[in-house]
Scaffold this motif. Sequence first.
Motif, PDB file in Angstrom:
ATOM      1  N   MET A 325      94.750  16.353  40.530  1.00  0.00           N
ATOM      2  CA  MET A 325      95.777  15.529  41.158  1.00  0.00           C
ATOM      3  C   MET A 325      96.174  14.331  40.298  1.00  0.00           C
ATOM      4  SD  MET A 325      96.847  17.000  43.866  1.00  0.00           S
ATOM      5  CE  MET A 325      96.694  18.462  42.840  1.00  0.00           C
ATOM      6  N   ILE A 326      95.219  13.803  39.533  1.00  0.00           N
ATOM      7  CA  ILE A 326      95.566  12.701  38.623  1.00  0.00           C
ATOM      8  C   ILE A 326      96.551  13.188  37.562  1.00  0.00           C
ATOM      9  CG2 ILE A 326      94.638  11.205  36.796  1.00  0.00           C
ATOM     10  CD1 ILE A 326      92.116  10.896  38.568  1.00  0.00           C
ATOM     11  N   LEU A 327      96.300  14.384  37.018  1.00  0.00           N
ATOM     12  CA  LEU A 327      97.220  14.959  36.034  1.00  0.00           C
ATOM     13  C   LEU A 327      98.580  15.243  36.663  1.00  0.00           C
ATOM     14  CD1 LEU A 327      94.865  17.428  34.108  1.00  0.00           C
ATOM     15  CD2 LEU A 327      95.829  15.276  33.275  1.00  0.00           C
ATOM     16  N   ALA A 328      98.567  15.785  37.885  1.00  0.00           N
ATOM     17  CA  ALA A 328      99.835  16.055  38.579  1.00  0.00           C
ATOM     18  C   ALA A 328     100.572  14.751  38.862  1.00  0.00           C
ATOM     19  CB  ALA A 328      99.580  16.815  39.881  1.00  0.00           C
ATOM     20  N   GLY A 329      99.815  13.707  39.200  1.00  0.00           N
ATOM     21  CA  GLY A 329     100.428  12.412  39.449  1.00  0.00           C
ATOM     22  C   GLY A 329     101.096  11.848  38.216  1.00  0.00           C
ATOM     23  N   GLU A 330     100.425  11.976  37.064  1.00  0.00           N
ATOM     24  CA  GLU A 330     101.024  11.511  35.815  1.00  0.00           C
ATOM     25  C   GLU A 330     102.328  12.244  35.537  1.00  0.00           C
ATOM     26  OE1 GLU A 330      96.851  10.385  33.476  1.00  0.00           O
ATOM     27  OE2 GLU A 330      98.076  12.109  32.854  1.00  0.00           O
ATOM     28  N   HIS A 331     102.331  13.533  35.785  1.00  0.00           N
ATOM     29  CA  HIS A 331     103.540  14.341  35.564  1.00  0.00           C
ATOM     30  C   HIS A 331     104.688  13.886  36.453  1.00  0.00           C
ATOM     31  CE1 HIS A 331     105.893  17.854  34.401  1.00  0.00           C
ATOM     32  NE2 HIS A 331     106.102  18.111  35.678  1.00  0.00           N
ATOM     33  N   ASN A 332     104.351  13.382  37.648  1.00  0.00           N
ATOM     34  CA  ASN A 332     105.372  12.943  38.604  1.00  0.00           C
ATOM     35  C   ASN A 332     105.522  11.423  38.643  1.00  0.00           C
ATOM     36  OD1 ASN A 332     106.396  15.412  40.305  1.00  0.00           O
ATOM     37  ND2 ASN A 332     104.203  15.748  40.002  1.00  0.00           N
ATOM     38  N   LYS A 333     105.060  10.757  37.575  1.00  0.00           N
ATOM     39  CA  LYS A 333     105.223   9.311  37.408  1.00  0.00           C
ATOM     40  C   LYS A 333     104.534   8.517  38.522  1.00  0.00           C
ATOM     41  CE  LYS A 333     109.603   9.855  34.926  1.00  0.00           C
ATOM     42  NZ  LYS A 333     111.036   9.501  34.849  1.00  0.00           N
ATOM     43  N   LEU A 334     103.341   8.977  38.910  1.00  0.00           N
ATOM     44  CA  LEU A 334     102.515   8.263  39.885  1.00  0.00           C
ATOM     45  C   LEU A 334     101.308   7.701  39.157  1.00  0.00           C
ATOM     46  CD1 LEU A 334     102.553  10.856  42.819  1.00  0.00           C
ATOM     47  CD2 LEU A 334     104.004   8.836  42.572  1.00  0.00           C
ATOM     48  N   SER A 335     100.961   6.473  39.456  1.00  0.00           N
ATOM     49  CA  SER A 335      99.831   5.841  38.779  1.00  0.00           C
ATOM     50  C   SER A 335      98.524   6.483  39.215  1.00  0.00           C
ATOM     51  CB  SER A 335      99.799   4.340  39.079  1.00  0.00           C
ATOM     52  OG  SER A 335      99.443   4.120  40.430  1.00  0.00           O
ATOM     53  N   GLU A 336      97.534   6.433  38.301  1.00  0.00           N
ATOM     54  CA  GLU A 336      96.213   6.974  38.623  1.00  0.00           C
ATOM     55  C   GLU A 336      95.609   6.224  39.796  1.00  0.00           C
ATOM     56  OE1 GLU A 336      91.812   7.439  36.536  1.00  0.00           O
ATOM     57  OE2 GLU A 336      93.625   7.477  35.280  1.00  0.00           O
TER      58      GLU A 336
END
Length: 361
Positions: A325-336
């Motif tokens: 989910m952290i990787l998916a968040g980075e892809h969608n411009k969401l902070s860790e």
Amino acid sequence: MQNSKKLRNWLDAFGLDHPLVIAGPCSAETQEQVLAIAHQLKDTDASVLRAGIWKPRTRPGNFEGVGALGLKWLQEAKDQTGMMTTTEVANTNHVDLALKHDIDILWIGARTTVSPFVVQEIADALQGTDKTVLIKNPVNPDLALWLGAVERFYSANIQNLGVIHRGFSTYEKTKYRNNPEWQIPIDLQNQFPDLPLILDPSHIAGRRDIIFELCQTALDLNYDGLMVETHFDPDSAWSDAKQQITPQTLDKMTVDLRIRKKGDDKVEFNNELSKLRAQIDVIDDKIVQMMGKRMNIADNIGVLKKDHNVAILQVKRWNEILGRMILAGEHNKLSEEFVLRLYKAIHQESIGHQKKVFKET
């Protein structure tokens, strides 16, 4: 209805100061029925009379429409009331008959949109005409199919095009007959920003009590019109009785619907803000629904763990989820940081659900 934005393209020809309203029975049943409904609608905000002539039912044995005879009733209603007319066409024979009876607007049904072969045949049959064509979304949530149908009519040089959002079929039980999946028509408009978008709340709702709220959501999302099924005696309708409303109910509904005015910078700002907030509301509702589904699955996992005497917390699995989910968040411009806070809360709720299962006898 309150004042609205100026409608685009061919809709401008109506000269309306409110979104286009298409109304009429799900099915043309008798000449008297069609004429009576048309006369009840002519003094409302409705500009176009709709009626199903050929009714492609899911299973045989149900009422499948009166056929070409009903086109004469629509033609007579047009002569008597001055309203424009529209009906669904599903093959080239329907197109030919509709053109001969001077039907103003032809719509392509959800079951037809799923077939590129049939869509192409209809587009070819309409090439060179000045008729308006409205394309309903396909039965299943497939944006590419919807876009493909639009492109086929564009390629056939049909200038007066629009789309109808009637919701999408799902095997899951929801409060809707067809899930609206609002993001899909929003995505379509992002690709075709000048394409008029009309809501069919009747087929989304499947019942009359939530039609108003669907219409208001559509107007908040800047839709250009509504297609609402109306009948002078809805409960006695030969098809889709539960989702039809009376012309009188439609008239009151259009008065109660609210659209923000435009005119200065402040109003334009509020309009755009309202549109964006409505999109967020749709997404938020979907997030909560998906969280509910996730927790239902967590409950089932809890039952399985309890039956096999397995501990609730599985650290390896939890770390895998976080990493993914952290990787998916980075892809969608969401902070860790945000992803960690969000998924820790989700994980805690999931543990709570499984604890409850373990406590049950």
